[in-house]
Design a protein around this motif. Structure first.
Motif, PDB file in Angstrom:
ATOM      1  N   LEU A 129       0.848  -1.187   0.000  1.00  0.00           N
ATOM      2  CA  LEU A 129       0.000   0.000   0.000  1.00  0.00           C
ATOM      3  C   LEU A 129       0.880   1.232   0.000  1.00  0.00           C
ATOM      4  CD1 LEU A 129      -2.933   1.201   0.422  1.00  0.00           C
ATOM      5  CD2 LEU A 129      -2.361   1.226   2.861  1.00  0.00           C
ATOM      6  N   ARG A 130       0.552   2.178  -0.889  1.00  0.00           N
ATOM      7  CA  ARG A 130       1.254   3.465  -0.871  1.00  0.00           C
ATOM      8  C   ARG A 130       0.323   4.544  -1.393  1.00  0.00           C
ATOM      9  NH1 ARG A 130       4.109   6.216  -4.651  1.00  0.00           N
ATOM     10  NH2 ARG A 130       5.834   6.548  -3.227  1.00  0.00           N
ATOM     11  N   LYS A 131       0.638   5.775  -1.064  1.00  0.00           N
ATOM     12  CA  LYS A 131      -0.103   6.924  -1.579  1.00  0.00           C
ATOM     13  C   LYS A 131       0.245   7.073  -3.048  1.00  0.00           C
ATOM     14  CE  LYS A 131      -1.581  11.444  -1.598  1.00  0.00           C
ATOM     15  NZ  LYS A 131      -1.297  11.736  -2.993  1.00  0.00           N
ATOM     16  N   ASP A 132      -0.755   7.372  -3.866  1.00  0.00           N
ATOM     17  CA  ASP A 132      -0.504   7.601  -5.284  1.00  0.00           C
ATOM     18  C   ASP A 132       0.414   8.812  -5.454  1.00  0.00           C
ATOM     19  OD1 ASP A 132      -1.451   6.940  -8.171  1.00  0.00           O
ATOM     20  OD2 ASP A 132      -1.668   9.111  -8.011  1.00  0.00           O
ATOM     21  N   THR A 133       1.261   8.765  -6.439  1.00  0.00           N
ATOM     22  CA  THR A 133       2.214   9.844  -6.691  1.00  0.00           C
ATOM     23  C   THR A 133       1.517  11.132  -7.112  1.00  0.00           C
ATOM     24  OG1 THR A 133       3.831   8.189  -7.381  1.00  0.00           O
ATOM     25  CG2 THR A 133       4.275  10.460  -8.018  1.00  0.00           C
TER      26      THR A 133
ATOM     27  N   LEU B 117      -5.050   6.073  -2.497  1.00  0.00           N
ATOM     28  CA  LEU B 117      -4.072   5.060  -2.126  1.00  0.00           C
ATOM     29  C   LEU B 117      -4.059   3.996  -3.209  1.00  0.00           C
ATOM     30  CD1 LEU B 117      -5.150   4.704   1.611  1.00  0.00           C
ATOM     31  CD2 LEU B 117      -3.396   6.210   0.642  1.00  0.00           C
ATOM     32  N   VAL B 118      -2.941   3.301  -3.336  1.00  0.00           N
ATOM     33  CA  VAL B 118      -2.823   2.258  -4.346  1.00  0.00           C
ATOM     34  C   VAL B 118      -2.370   0.970  -3.678  1.00  0.00           C
ATOM     35  CG1 VAL B 118      -1.761   1.571  -6.533  1.00  0.00           C
ATOM     36  CG2 VAL B 118      -2.175   3.994  -6.071  1.00  0.00           C
ATOM     37  N   LEU B 119      -3.107  -0.111  -3.966  1.00  0.00           N
ATOM     38  CA  LEU B 119      -2.731  -1.451  -3.513  1.00  0.00           C
ATOM     39  C   LEU B 119      -2.084  -2.180  -4.685  1.00  0.00           C
ATOM     40  CD1 LEU B 119      -5.767  -2.879  -1.499  1.00  0.00           C
ATOM     41  CD2 LEU B 119      -3.439  -2.531  -0.661  1.00  0.00           C
ATOM     42  N   TYR B 120      -0.880  -2.667  -4.458  1.00  0.00           N
ATOM     43  CA  TYR B 120      -0.152  -3.424  -5.472  1.00  0.00           C
ATOM     44  C   TYR B 120      -0.066  -4.878  -5.025  1.00  0.00           C
ATOM     45  CZ  TYR B 120       1.952   1.104  -6.833  1.00  0.00           C
ATOM     46  OH  TYR B 120       2.181   2.399  -7.232  1.00  0.00           O
ATOM     47  N   PRO B 121      -0.447  -5.838  -5.858  1.00  0.00           N
ATOM     48  CA  PRO B 121      -0.078  -7.221  -5.540  1.00  0.00           C
ATOM     49  C   PRO B 121       1.451  -7.280  -5.479  1.00  0.00           C
ATOM     50  CG  PRO B 121      -1.694  -7.159  -7.300  1.00  0.00           C
ATOM     51  CD  PRO B 121      -1.230  -5.743  -7.083  1.00  0.00           C
ATOM     52  N   GLU B 122       1.979  -8.151  -4.659  1.00  0.00           N
ATOM     53  CA  GLU B 122       3.426  -8.186  -4.450  1.00  0.00           C
ATOM     54  C   GLU B 122       4.207  -8.352  -5.753  1.00  0.00           C
ATOM     55  OE1 GLU B 122       6.528 -10.125  -1.281  1.00  0.00           O
ATOM     56  OE2 GLU B 122       4.882 -11.392  -1.987  1.00  0.00           O
ATOM     57  N   ASN B 123       3.731  -9.201  -6.659  1.00  0.00           N
ATOM     58  CA  ASN B 123       4.470  -9.401  -7.909  1.00  0.00           C
ATOM     59  C   ASN B 123       4.473  -8.136  -8.775  1.00  0.00           C
ATOM     60  OD1 ASN B 123       1.696  -9.744  -8.587  1.00  0.00           O
ATOM     61  ND2 ASN B 123       2.238 -10.997 -10.346  1.00  0.00           N
TER      62      ASN B 123
ATOM     63  N   VAL C  12       5.711   3.124   1.929  1.00  0.00           N
ATOM     64  CA  VAL C  12       4.885   1.935   1.685  1.00  0.00           C
ATOM     65  C   VAL C  12       4.569   1.206   2.987  1.00  0.00           C
ATOM     66  CG1 VAL C  12       5.866   1.609  -0.617  1.00  0.00           C
ATOM     67  CG2 VAL C  12       6.774   0.312   1.289  1.00  0.00           C
ATOM     68  N   GLU C  13       3.490   0.456   2.934  1.00  0.00           N
ATOM     69  CA  GLU C  13       3.101  -0.444   4.020  1.00  0.00           C
ATOM     70  C   GLU C  13       2.865  -1.812   3.404  1.00  0.00           C
ATOM     71  OE1 GLU C  13       2.505   0.008   7.374  1.00  0.00           O
ATOM     72  OE2 GLU C  13       3.098   2.114   7.302  1.00  0.00           O
ATOM     73  N   VAL C  14       3.367  -2.842   4.053  1.00  0.00           N
ATOM     74  CA  VAL C  14       3.085  -4.206   3.622  1.00  0.00           C
ATOM     75  C   VAL C  14       1.768  -4.612   4.275  1.00  0.00           C
ATOM     76  CG1 VAL C  14       3.878  -6.597   3.624  1.00  0.00           C
ATOM     77  CG2 VAL C  14       5.534  -4.726   3.379  1.00  0.00           C
ATOM     78  N   ILE C  15       0.848  -5.088   3.458  1.00  0.00           N
ATOM     79  CA  ILE C  15      -0.510  -5.396   3.910  1.00  0.00           C
ATOM     80  C   ILE C  15      -0.785  -6.886   3.750  1.00  0.00           C
ATOM     81  CG2 ILE C  15      -2.972  -5.008   3.401  1.00  0.00           C
ATOM     82  CD1 ILE C  15      -1.608  -2.500   4.484  1.00  0.00           C
ATOM     83  N   THR C  16      -1.368  -7.473   4.769  1.00  0.00           N
ATOM     84  CA  THR C  16      -1.900  -8.833   4.645  1.00  0.00           C
ATOM     85  C   THR C  16      -3.339  -8.797   5.135  1.00  0.00           C
ATOM     86  OG1 THR C  16      -0.967  -9.392   6.799  1.00  0.00           O
ATOM     87  CG2 THR C  16       0.286 -10.081   4.871  1.00  0.00           C
TER      88      THR C  16
ATOM     89  N   LEU D 272      -5.041   7.342   5.789  1.00  0.00           N
ATOM     90  CA  LEU D 272      -6.416   7.845   5.766  1.00  0.00           C
ATOM     91  C   LEU D 272      -6.408   9.362   5.611  1.00  0.00           C
ATOM     92  CD1 LEU D 272      -7.955   5.687   8.642  1.00  0.00           C
ATOM     93  CD2 LEU D 272      -8.395   5.434   6.191  1.00  0.00           C
ATOM     94  N   LYS D 273      -5.501   9.992   6.325  1.00  0.00           N
ATOM     95  CA  LYS D 273      -5.388  11.451   6.269  1.00  0.00           C
ATOM     96  C   LYS D 273      -4.902  11.915   4.894  1.00  0.00           C
ATOM     97  CE  LYS D 273      -4.122  14.626   9.736  1.00  0.00           C
ATOM     98  NZ  LYS D 273      -3.258  14.961  10.855  1.00  0.00           N
ATOM     99  N   LEU D 274      -3.862  11.273   4.359  1.00  0.00           N
ATOM    100  CA  LEU D 274      -3.314  11.656   3.055  1.00  0.00           C
ATOM    101  C   LEU D 274      -4.354  11.540   1.939  1.00  0.00           C
ATOM    102  CD1 LEU D 274       0.205   9.959   3.165  1.00  0.00           C
ATOM    103  CD2 LEU D 274      -0.251  12.414   3.066  1.00  0.00           C
TER     104      LEU D 274
END
Length: 154
Positions: A37-41, A46-52, A83-87, A101-103
């Motif tokens: 998870l990271r903030k969009d540029t 926010l953007v969630l990326y699969p690990e691959n 970034v944050e690693v999310i499970t 949430l704030k960003l």
């Protein structure tokens, strides 16, 4: 893996939210348990990326940057430090940290938007407004895609 469509959800008091089932099933089918998870540029989302997908983007960025160039290192550091690693938990929920949430200006209602190989998370209030006017959308699409669609005229 291509994510399409959008779904609405609500965060709970702790900032947890259910990942929509349609996206969860795609991730499970592709054996992707870890998300980034990271903030969009560019946008307030926010953007969630699969690990691959994240790893592919990291490799692409790293290939374009010189480790021995201090400016390049700052860019890379900024990109990876946000970034944050999310499970997902057993119920399909994950925690959106308060700073995110704030960003993204998320109060409680969110909209998940499948955007090809990533999933965007928007404040519902922001996502309810058009990203581009229908007229401008048509013009931009016509400019990008062309007007003749490569059809031969006899």
């Amino acid at each position: 893996m291509r994510f399409l469509g959008n779904s609405e959800a609500k965060t709970d008091a702790k900032g947890r939210v259910f990942l929509p089932a349609v996206f969860r099933k795609q991730l499970q089918a592709a054996s992707q348990e870890c998300l980034i998870l990271r903030k969009d540029t560019y946008q307030d989302c926010l953007v969630l990326y699969p690990e691959n997908v994240w790893n592919e983007q990291m490799n692409e960025l790293r290939c374009k940057l010189n480790r021995w160039n201090s400016r390049h290192q700052m860019i890379f550091r900024q990109f990876v430090s946000d970034v944050e690693v999310i499970t997902l938990d057993g119920n399909g929920r994950f925690l959106i940290p308060k700073r995110y949430l704030k960003l993204a200006k998320i109060q409680q209602d969110v909209r998940f938007i499948g955007l090809d190989d990533t999933i965007e998370i928007w404040s519902k209030e922001i996502a309810d407004k058009p990203f581009i006017t229908p007229e401008d959308f048509g013009k931009e699409l016509e400019e990008i895609m062309g007007t003749n669609n490569n059809v031969e005229i006899e």
